[in-house]
Design a protein around this motif. Sequence first.
Motif, PDB file in Angstrom:
ATOM      1  N   GLY A 161       2.769 -13.319 -12.840  1.00 19.53           N
ATOM      2  CA  GLY A 161       3.752 -12.513 -12.113  1.00 19.53           C
ATOM      3  C   GLY A 161       4.066 -11.211 -12.831  1.00 19.53           C
ATOM      4  O   GLY A 161       4.113 -10.142 -12.209  1.00 19.53           O
ATOM      5  N   VAL A 162       4.268 -11.275 -14.144  1.00 15.28           N
ATOM      6  CA  VAL A 162       4.561 -10.071 -14.923  1.00 15.28           C
ATOM      7  C   VAL A 162       3.376  -9.115 -14.908  1.00 15.28           C
ATOM      8  O   VAL A 162       3.538  -7.894 -14.786  1.00 15.28           O
ATOM      9  CB  VAL A 162       4.932 -10.448 -16.370  1.00 15.28           C
ATOM     10  N   ALA A 163       2.167  -9.657 -15.015  1.00 15.04           N
ATOM     11  CA  ALA A 163       0.966  -8.811 -15.039  1.00 15.04           C
ATOM     12  C   ALA A 163       0.833  -7.999 -13.760  1.00 15.04           C
ATOM     13  O   ALA A 163       0.422  -6.838 -13.792  1.00 15.04           O
ATOM     14  CB  ALA A 163      -0.279  -9.683 -15.242  1.00 15.04           C
ATOM     15  N   TYR A 164       1.207  -8.589 -12.627  1.00 12.42           N
ATOM     16  CA  TYR A 164       1.069  -7.892 -11.353  1.00 12.42           C
ATOM     17  C   TYR A 164       2.101  -6.765 -11.205  1.00 12.42           C
ATOM     18  O   TYR A 164       1.914  -5.877 -10.371  1.00 12.42           O
ATOM     19  CB  TYR A 164       1.228  -8.876 -10.196  1.00 12.42           C
ATOM     20  N   THR A 165       3.177  -6.791 -11.968  1.00 10.29           N
ATOM     21  CA  THR A 165       4.194  -5.743 -11.862  1.00 10.29           C
ATOM     22  C   THR A 165       3.940  -4.570 -12.806  1.00 10.29           C
ATOM     23  O   THR A 165       4.613  -3.537 -12.701  1.00 10.29           O
ATOM     24  CB  THR A 165       5.598  -6.308 -12.168  1.00 10.29           C
ATOM     25  N   LEU A 166       2.992  -4.693 -13.721  1.00  6.76           N
ATOM     26  CA  LEU A 166       2.741  -3.623 -14.683  1.00  6.76           C
ATOM     27  C   LEU A 166       2.355  -2.295 -14.017  1.00  6.76           C
ATOM     28  O   LEU A 166       2.776  -1.229 -14.491  1.00  6.76           O
ATOM     29  CB  LEU A 166       1.651  -4.054 -15.677  1.00  6.76           C
ATOM     30  N   PRO A 167       1.553  -2.285 -12.929  1.00  4.95           N
ATOM     31  CA  PRO A 167       1.276  -0.999 -12.279  1.00  4.95           C
ATOM     32  C   PRO A 167       2.535  -0.290 -11.779  1.00  4.95           C
ATOM     33  O   PRO A 167       2.576   0.946 -11.758  1.00  4.95           O
ATOM     34  CB  PRO A 167       0.357  -1.393 -11.110  1.00  4.95           C
ATOM     35  N   VAL A 168       3.557  -1.049 -11.381  1.00  3.70           N
ATOM     36  CA  VAL A 168       4.811  -0.439 -10.948  1.00  3.70           C
ATOM     37  C   VAL A 168       5.470   0.269 -12.132  1.00  3.70           C
ATOM     38  O   VAL A 168       6.031   1.364 -11.991  1.00  3.70           O
ATOM     39  CB  VAL A 168       5.757  -1.489 -10.346  1.00  3.70           C
ATOM     40  N   VAL A 169       5.385  -0.334 -13.300  1.00  2.00           N
ATOM     41  CA  VAL A 169       5.922   0.290 -14.507  1.00  2.00           C
ATOM     42  C   VAL A 169       5.168   1.588 -14.816  1.00  2.00           C
ATOM     43  O   VAL A 169       5.771   2.593 -15.210  1.00  2.00           O
ATOM     44  CB  VAL A 169       5.831  -0.682 -15.701  1.00  2.00           C
ATOM     45  N   VAL A 170       3.853   1.566 -14.603  1.00  2.00           N
ATOM     46  CA  VAL A 170       3.046   2.769 -14.844  1.00  2.00           C
ATOM     47  C   VAL A 170       3.496   3.899 -13.923  1.00  2.00           C
ATOM     48  O   VAL A 170       3.656   5.053 -14.353  1.00  2.00           O
ATOM     49  CB  VAL A 170       1.553   2.448 -14.631  1.00  2.00           C
ATOM     50  N   GLY A 181      -0.782  11.433 -13.946  1.00  2.00           N
ATOM     51  CA  GLY A 181      -1.730  10.653 -13.163  1.00  2.00           C
ATOM     52  C   GLY A 181      -3.139  10.778 -13.689  1.00  2.00           C
ATOM     53  O   GLY A 181      -3.911   9.799 -13.674  1.00  2.00           O
ATOM     54  N   ARG A 182      -3.519  11.971 -14.152  1.00  2.00           N
ATOM     55  CA  ARG A 182      -4.859  12.168 -14.704  1.00  2.00           C
ATOM     56  C   ARG A 182      -5.069  11.307 -15.948  1.00  2.00           C
ATOM     57  O   ARG A 182      -6.153  10.739 -16.155  1.00  2.00           O
ATOM     58  CB  ARG A 182      -5.065  13.648 -15.040  1.00  2.00           C
ATOM     59  N   ALA A 183      -4.029  11.198 -16.781  1.00  2.00           N
ATOM     60  CA  ALA A 183      -4.133  10.358 -17.982  1.00  2.00           C
ATOM     61  C   ALA A 183      -4.254   8.887 -17.609  1.00  2.00           C
ATOM     62  O   ALA A 183      -4.998   8.139 -18.244  1.00  2.00           O
ATOM     63  CB  ALA A 183      -2.913  10.584 -18.876  1.00  2.00           C
ATOM     64  N   ILE A 184      -3.515   8.471 -16.579  1.00  2.00           N
ATOM     65  CA  ILE A 184      -3.599   7.078 -16.123  1.00  2.00           C
ATOM     66  C   ILE A 184      -4.995   6.768 -15.620  1.00  2.00           C
ATOM     67  O   ILE A 184      -5.596   5.748 -15.970  1.00  2.00           O
ATOM     68  CB  ILE A 184      -2.554   6.823 -15.020  1.00  2.00           C
ATOM     69  N   LEU A 185      -5.535   7.669 -14.788  1.00  2.00           N
ATOM     70  CA  LEU A 185      -6.880   7.455 -14.252  1.00  2.00           C
ATOM     71  C   LEU A 185      -7.925   7.521 -15.357  1.00  2.00           C
ATOM     72  O   LEU A 185      -8.905   6.763 -15.337  1.00  2.00           O
ATOM     73  CB  LEU A 185      -7.186   8.493 -13.176  1.00  2.00           C
ATOM     74  N   GLY A 186      -7.719   8.390 -16.340  1.00  2.00           N
ATOM     75  CA  GLY A 186      -8.680   8.504 -17.430  1.00  2.00           C
ATOM     76  C   GLY A 186      -8.749   7.272 -18.312  1.00  2.00           C
ATOM     77  O   GLY A 186      -9.749   7.057 -19.005  1.00  2.00           O
ATOM     78  N   ALA A 187      -7.703   6.459 -18.282  1.00  2.00           N
ATOM     79  CA  ALA A 187      -7.676   5.246 -19.115  1.00  2.00           C
ATOM     80  C   ALA A 187      -8.155   4.022 -18.347  1.00  2.00           C
ATOM     81  O   ALA A 187      -7.864   2.894 -18.751  1.00  2.00           O
ATOM     82  CB  ALA A 187      -6.262   5.018 -19.639  1.00  2.00           C
ATOM     83  N   TRP A 188      -8.923   4.230 -17.267  1.00  2.00           N
ATOM     84  CA  TRP A 188      -9.300   3.103 -16.408  1.00  2.00           C
ATOM     85  C   TRP A 188     -10.175   2.079 -17.149  1.00  2.00           C
ATOM     86  O   TRP A 188     -10.087   0.868 -16.881  1.00  2.00           O
ATOM     87  CB  TRP A 188     -10.025   3.608 -15.161  1.00  2.00           C
ATOM     88  N   VAL A 220      -7.268  -3.572  -9.256  1.00  2.00           N
ATOM     89  CA  VAL A 220      -7.021  -2.873  -7.990  1.00  2.00           C
ATOM     90  C   VAL A 220      -5.641  -2.229  -7.993  1.00  2.00           C
ATOM     91  O   VAL A 220      -5.464  -1.062  -7.582  1.00  2.00           O
ATOM     92  CB  VAL A 220      -7.168  -3.844  -6.797  1.00  2.00           C
ATOM     93  N   LEU A 221      -4.636  -2.961  -8.468  1.00  2.00           N
ATOM     94  CA  LEU A 221      -3.274  -2.427  -8.526  1.00  2.00           C
ATOM     95  C   LEU A 221      -3.183  -1.250  -9.497  1.00  2.00           C
ATOM     96  O   LEU A 221      -2.429  -0.305  -9.264  1.00  2.00           O
ATOM     97  CB  LEU A 221      -2.294  -3.533  -8.937  1.00  2.00           C
ATOM     98  N   TYR A 222      -3.949  -1.311 -10.574  1.00  2.00           N
ATOM     99  CA  TYR A 222      -3.928  -0.202 -11.536  1.00  2.00           C
ATOM    100  C   TYR A 222      -4.465   1.075 -10.893  1.00  2.00           C
ATOM    101  O   TYR A 222      -3.877   2.158 -11.054  1.00  2.00           O
ATOM    102  CB  TYR A 222      -4.745  -0.564 -12.771  1.00  2.00           C
ATOM    103  N   PHE A 223      -5.576   0.966 -10.178  1.00  2.00           N
ATOM    104  CA  PHE A 223      -6.136   2.151  -9.525  1.00  2.00           C
ATOM    105  C   PHE A 223      -5.199   2.653  -8.419  1.00  2.00           C
ATOM    106  O   PHE A 223      -5.102   3.874  -8.182  1.00  2.00           O
ATOM    107  CB  PHE A 223      -7.517   1.837  -8.950  1.00  2.00           C
ATOM    108  N   ALA A 224      -4.521   1.728  -7.747  1.00  2.00           N
ATOM    109  CA  ALA A 224      -3.532   2.149  -6.748  1.00  2.00           C
ATOM    110  C   ALA A 224      -2.395   2.912  -7.422  1.00  2.00           C
ATOM    111  O   ALA A 224      -1.924   3.940  -6.897  1.00  2.00           O
ATOM    112  CB  ALA A 224      -2.987   0.932  -6.005  1.00  2.00           C
ATOM    113  N   ALA A 225      -1.950   2.435  -8.576  1.00  2.00           N
ATOM    114  CA  ALA A 225      -0.895   3.132  -9.321  1.00  2.00           C
ATOM    115  C   ALA A 225      -1.372   4.513  -9.766  1.00  2.00           C
ATOM    116  O   ALA A 225      -0.612   5.498  -9.715  1.00  2.00           O
ATOM    117  CB  ALA A 225      -0.484   2.301 -10.538  1.00  2.00           C
ATOM    118  N   ALA A 226      -2.629   4.614 -10.196  1.00  2.00           N
ATOM    119  CA  ALA A 226      -3.174   5.912 -10.595  1.00  2.00           C
ATOM    120  C   ALA A 226      -3.203   6.874  -9.414  1.00  2.00           C
ATOM    121  O   ALA A 226      -2.879   8.058  -9.554  1.00  2.00           O
ATOM    122  CB  ALA A 226      -4.583   5.732 -11.172  1.00  2.00           C
TER     123      ALA A 226
END
Length: 246
Positions: A161-170, A181-188, A220-226
Amino acid sequence: MKLAAHLREFKRRFYISGAAIVLAAIGGFFLAAPLLRLLSAPLDELQASGLDVELNITNVTQAFDVQMRIGFLLGLIISSPIWIWQLLAFIVPALRTIERRYVFGFIAAAVPLFIAGCATGWFVLPRIIRLFVGFTPDGFTAFLGATDYWDFSLKLVFAAGVAYTLPVVVVFLNLASVVTGRAILGAWRWAVLTATLFGAFVTPAGDVWSMFIISVPMVVLYFAAAGIALLVDRRRAKRESAKVDA
């Protein structure tokens, strides 16, 4: 409001939240036994397959301790609408309109993602238990302590549950101008590696399917957050450009 008035307001909302949690925990105490039986369903399947495995109470106070733990957790969950609202009602009046949008948007996104993560953890839990307990050699009986079994199940479900909320924190950090956003995407690459390692950590090494069930949605959630962060940066750049032109 003066400081003393703020303290009185905080105390009142704290008492309301505490009373809601206690009352819900009392109800959760009586739901603990059915929930533990539901969690032990994978063990019943193992017993039906011929494996000797038992869920046991190993000391005098353990049965009460397990029910208290489960009851308190259920109390927190059941009463969450009340204590979350009390917290927001105390904080939100001091925020600006845009800050209120961020707070409510953060909660609106984090809650369903946390529930989805917990549901995913619950889904893979039986597979993990069957795999681990299945290593018990022939002629041996696997005696599992009720407290250890509950703690293992809770940690797995809660971690997912916590892992799935991390993109919201990002996204929240991006809104706060901490990261672009560029830094987030660059760290994919690091995000994919981290999600894979996390999936491997909370699931057995031999159960690749369960690892993918945990890891792929995180990626998938990480890329959505980016993507959201890039849109926020673009809008922010347009606003700053308009100010300069003005």
